[in-house]
Structure formats: structure tokens, C-alpha cells
Design an enzyme around this catalytic site. Structure first.
Site, PDB file in Angstrom:
ATOM      1  N   CYS A  32      39.090  40.775  46.089  1.00 55.74           N
ATOM      2  CA  CYS A  32      37.796  40.859  45.401  1.00 55.74           C
ATOM      3  C   CYS A  32      37.801  42.047  44.447  1.00 55.74           C
ATOM      4  O   CYS A  32      38.358  43.107  44.740  1.00 55.74           O
ATOM      5  CB  CYS A  32      36.637  40.939  46.394  1.00 55.74           C
ATOM      6  SG  CYS A  32      36.283  42.566  47.047  1.00 55.74           S
ATOM      7  N   GLU A  33      37.182  41.857  43.308  1.00 54.60           N
ATOM      8  CA  GLU A  33      37.182  42.883  42.285  1.00 54.60           C
ATOM      9  C   GLU A  33      36.222  44.027  42.592  1.00 54.60           C
ATOM     10  O   GLU A  33      36.223  45.048  41.899  1.00 54.60           O
ATOM     11  CB  GLU A  33      36.848  42.280  40.922  1.00 54.60           C
ATOM     12  CG  GLU A  33      35.482  41.651  40.825  1.00 54.60           C
ATOM     13  CD  GLU A  33      35.270  40.930  39.504  1.00 54.60           C
ATOM     14  OE1 GLU A  33      34.154  41.029  38.970  1.00 54.60           O
ATOM     15  OE2 GLU A  33      36.205  40.281  38.995  1.00 54.60           O
ATOM     16  N   HIS A  34      35.398  43.875  43.612  1.00 55.53           N
ATOM     17  CA  HIS A  34      34.425  44.913  43.947  1.00 55.53           C
ATOM     18  C   HIS A  34      34.978  45.953  44.923  1.00 55.53           C
ATOM     19  O   HIS A  34      34.649  47.135  44.823  1.00 55.53           O
ATOM     20  CB  HIS A  34      33.156  44.284  44.533  1.00 55.53           C
ATOM     21  CG  HIS A  34      32.490  43.342  43.591  1.00 55.53           C
ATOM     22  ND1 HIS A  34      31.905  42.155  44.002  1.00 55.53           N
ATOM     23  CD2 HIS A  34      32.324  43.389  42.243  1.00 55.53           C
ATOM     24  CE1 HIS A  34      31.401  41.530  42.952  1.00 55.53           C
ATOM     25  NE2 HIS A  34      31.646  42.251  41.887  1.00 55.53           N
ATOM     26  N   HIS A  35      35.816  45.517  45.894  1.00 52.33           N
ATOM     27  CA  HIS A  35      36.320  46.435  46.908  1.00 52.33           C
ATOM     28  C   HIS A  35      37.843  46.385  47.059  1.00 52.33           C
ATOM     29  O   HIS A  35      38.385  47.081  47.912  1.00 52.33           O
ATOM     30  CB  HIS A  35      35.690  46.110  48.274  1.00 52.33           C
ATOM     31  CG  HIS A  35      34.198  46.147  48.269  1.00 52.33           C
ATOM     32  ND1 HIS A  35      33.419  45.006  48.129  1.00 52.33           N
ATOM     33  CD2 HIS A  35      33.326  47.193  48.374  1.00 52.33           C
ATOM     34  CE1 HIS A  35      32.143  45.344  48.156  1.00 52.33           C
ATOM     35  NE2 HIS A  35      32.050  46.651  48.302  1.00 52.33           N
ATOM     36  N   GLN A  37      34.880  34.771  43.949  1.00 55.83           N
ATOM     37  CA  GLN A  37      35.195  33.367  44.233  1.00 55.83           C
ATOM     38  C   GLN A  37      34.533  32.415  43.244  1.00 55.83           C
ATOM     39  O   GLN A  37      35.129  31.405  42.849  1.00 55.83           O
ATOM     40  CB  GLN A  37      34.789  33.016  45.664  1.00 55.83           C
ATOM     41  CG  GLN A  37      35.206  31.612  46.094  1.00 55.83           C
ATOM     42  CD  GLN A  37      34.914  31.352  47.552  1.00 55.83           C
ATOM     43  OE1 GLN A  37      35.029  32.256  48.387  1.00 55.83           O
ATOM     44  NE2 GLN A  37      34.522  30.136  47.893  1.00 55.83           N
ATOM     45  N   HIS A  56      36.010  36.447  53.157  1.00 52.38           N
ATOM     46  CA  HIS A  56      36.050  37.670  52.362  1.00 52.38           C
ATOM     47  C   HIS A  56      36.078  38.883  53.276  1.00 52.38           C
ATOM     48  O   HIS A  56      35.122  39.142  54.010  1.00 52.38           O
ATOM     49  CB  HIS A  56      34.829  37.737  51.438  1.00 52.38           C
ATOM     50  CG  HIS A  56      34.820  36.682  50.384  1.00 52.38           C
ATOM     51  ND1 HIS A  56      34.869  36.970  49.029  1.00 52.38           N
ATOM     52  CD2 HIS A  56      34.782  35.323  50.466  1.00 52.38           C
ATOM     53  CE1 HIS A  56      34.848  35.842  48.334  1.00 52.38           C
ATOM     54  NE2 HIS A  56      34.801  34.832  49.192  1.00 52.38           N
ATOM     55  N   CYS A  59      35.757  41.847  52.532  1.00 53.66           N
ATOM     56  CA  CYS A  59      34.783  42.868  52.159  1.00 53.66           C
ATOM     57  C   CYS A  59      33.497  42.737  52.974  1.00 53.66           C
ATOM     58  O   CYS A  59      32.692  43.676  53.013  1.00 53.66           O
ATOM     59  CB  CYS A  59      34.473  42.801  50.664  1.00 53.66           C
ATOM     60  SG  CYS A  59      33.816  41.216  50.103  1.00 53.66           S
TER      61      CYS A  59
END
Length: 220
Positions: free
Chosen positions: A103-106, A144, A172, A174
């Protein structure tokens, strides 16, 4: 791509991508390893300790694998198609394509499976290319929803079939190993184009094949 093993490839083998008309700067291996050392130190450990001294190099090599999707142009990947189909125009489905993404956030893992289908219009494509298309987009920083749309849109753009359907189910990390800590939860996203969007019976057939039940407007 280079035929060298990942451990021998340079950290920056890919062409710089354009953003706002300018080429992005890509750090070299030394800069990347230094960044990992900083994170180890920030976490409270000693980056020169025996157990983690080689970790920066290992992390950089792992990143080469995790994000190798930036090496491949997905449109170019799908260019070779076949027209000798004897008029075959029924659904083509490749299901349960396992993938690992981040994931691009975490930068936490996303692990799941993708189901990809299309209705040919004169041309078909090798099934391995469908799996590789999923892999190309999975091995990039992702959410996703975006990955689902990218797979469907690229297949539709290049192959120009009567319809395209993509469903992705994934867990996920995260949200399972941090934050709300909810293991056992999976996320389902879908993208339906052409006949899969406009024809409910076609959509239901696809969902039945992949083991999903429904066919309503949630699969769009």
C-alpha cells in the site's frame, strides 16, 4: 530488463518517470541504503550492530523485487495478440491470480488474488499476459481501487474487447497488523466495462465462474 539476478542489478535500472513534464530524480543505491540506516537508527537500534549491519543492502534488494513493476510498460506487454480464434467470442476468464503488493500509504503488504475476464472481439491474448498484467501493477505502490481500475482499463485500451471485468480480493496488512488490528478481513473491489457493465447476465456468469454471488450495481 537485465538478466542479472536482483542482487546484482543496480538499484536504479528503470527510466525516470515524467511528472509535470520533468524527469524524476531517482536516488542511487548508496542513498537508498543510507535512508534505511536512518530508519533503523530512528527506530531505536544501532545500524552497525551485527544483526542489522547488512539490513540496508537487503532492504534495497527486496525493494527491487517488490517494486519491479515500474520496469515494465503494461501497454507494451499486451501488444502481441492472436487473431486465429475460429470465431471464438465467448468469455475468457483467468481466476485466482495470486499477487503481493504494497500500500502506498504505509508500505505494508497487500496480499490477495485477482480475477480477470474479457469478451474477445476478433483478438485474444496469451493467458500468461493476463497474469503478468496483474503482476506489473501489483509490484508498484498501490491502493486496491486504483490497481483494479488500471488492470481493467489497460486491457480494454489495448485489446479493445466487447467487455472487461476485474475483481480483486485482498487482505491489507496496514489494517491487520497496525491501526485497527482486524485480522481475517478482506477487501473486494471490481471494475466492469462494456458488456460486463451493461449486460446483467454476462456479469452474473462471470461472478458465478469466480465464485462470487450477485450481479448488482456494486460490481461496477
Amino acid at each position: 530488463m537485465s538478466d542479472k539476478p536482483p542482487s546484482l542489478r543496480p538499484v536504479n535500472p528503470r527510466p525516470a518517470e515524467a511528472k509535470n513534464g520533468a524527469a524524476r530524480h531517482r536516488p542511487g543505491r548508496a542513498e537508498a541504503e543510507a535512508a534505511v540506516r536512518t530508519l533503523i537508527q530512528w527506530a531505536g537500534d544501532d545500524p552497525d550492530r551485527e544483526g542489522v549491519k547488512g539490513t540496508p543492502g537487503r532492504v534495497v534488494r527486496a525493494f527491487e523485487d517488490y517494486f519491479s513493476g515500474y520496469d515494465t510498460d503494461p501497454v507494451e506487454l499486451l501488444q502481441r495478440t492472436f487473431e486465429e480464434t475460429d470465431g471464438y467470442d465467448e468469455m475468457v476468464v483467468l481466476k485466482d491470480i495470486r499477487f503481493e503488493s504494497h500500500c502506498e500509504h504505509h508500505l505494508a503488504p497487500i496480499i490477495g488474488k485477482a480475477h480477470v475476464a474479457y469478451l474477445p472481439q476478433k483478438r485474444v491474448i496469451g493467458i500468461s499476459k493476463l497474469a503478468r498484467l496483474v503482476e506489473v501493477y501489483a509490484r508498484r505502490l498501490q491502493i486496491q481501487e486504483k490497481m483494479t481500475a488500471q488492470i481493467a482499463n489497460t486491457l480494454d485500451e489495448v485489446l479493445q474487447p466487447k467487455g472487461v471485468a476485474v475483481v480483486i480480493e485482498a487482505a491489507h496488512q496496514c489494517m491487520t497488523t497496525r491501526g485497527v488490528h482486524k485480522p481475517g478481513v478482506s477487501m473486494v473491489t471490481s471494475r466492469m466495462l462494456g458488456a460486463f457493465r451493461t449486460d446483467a447476465s454476462t456479469r452474473r456468469e462471470f461472478l458465478a465462474i469466480i465464485g462470487q454471488h450477485g450481479g448488482g450495481s456494486q460490481y461496477t
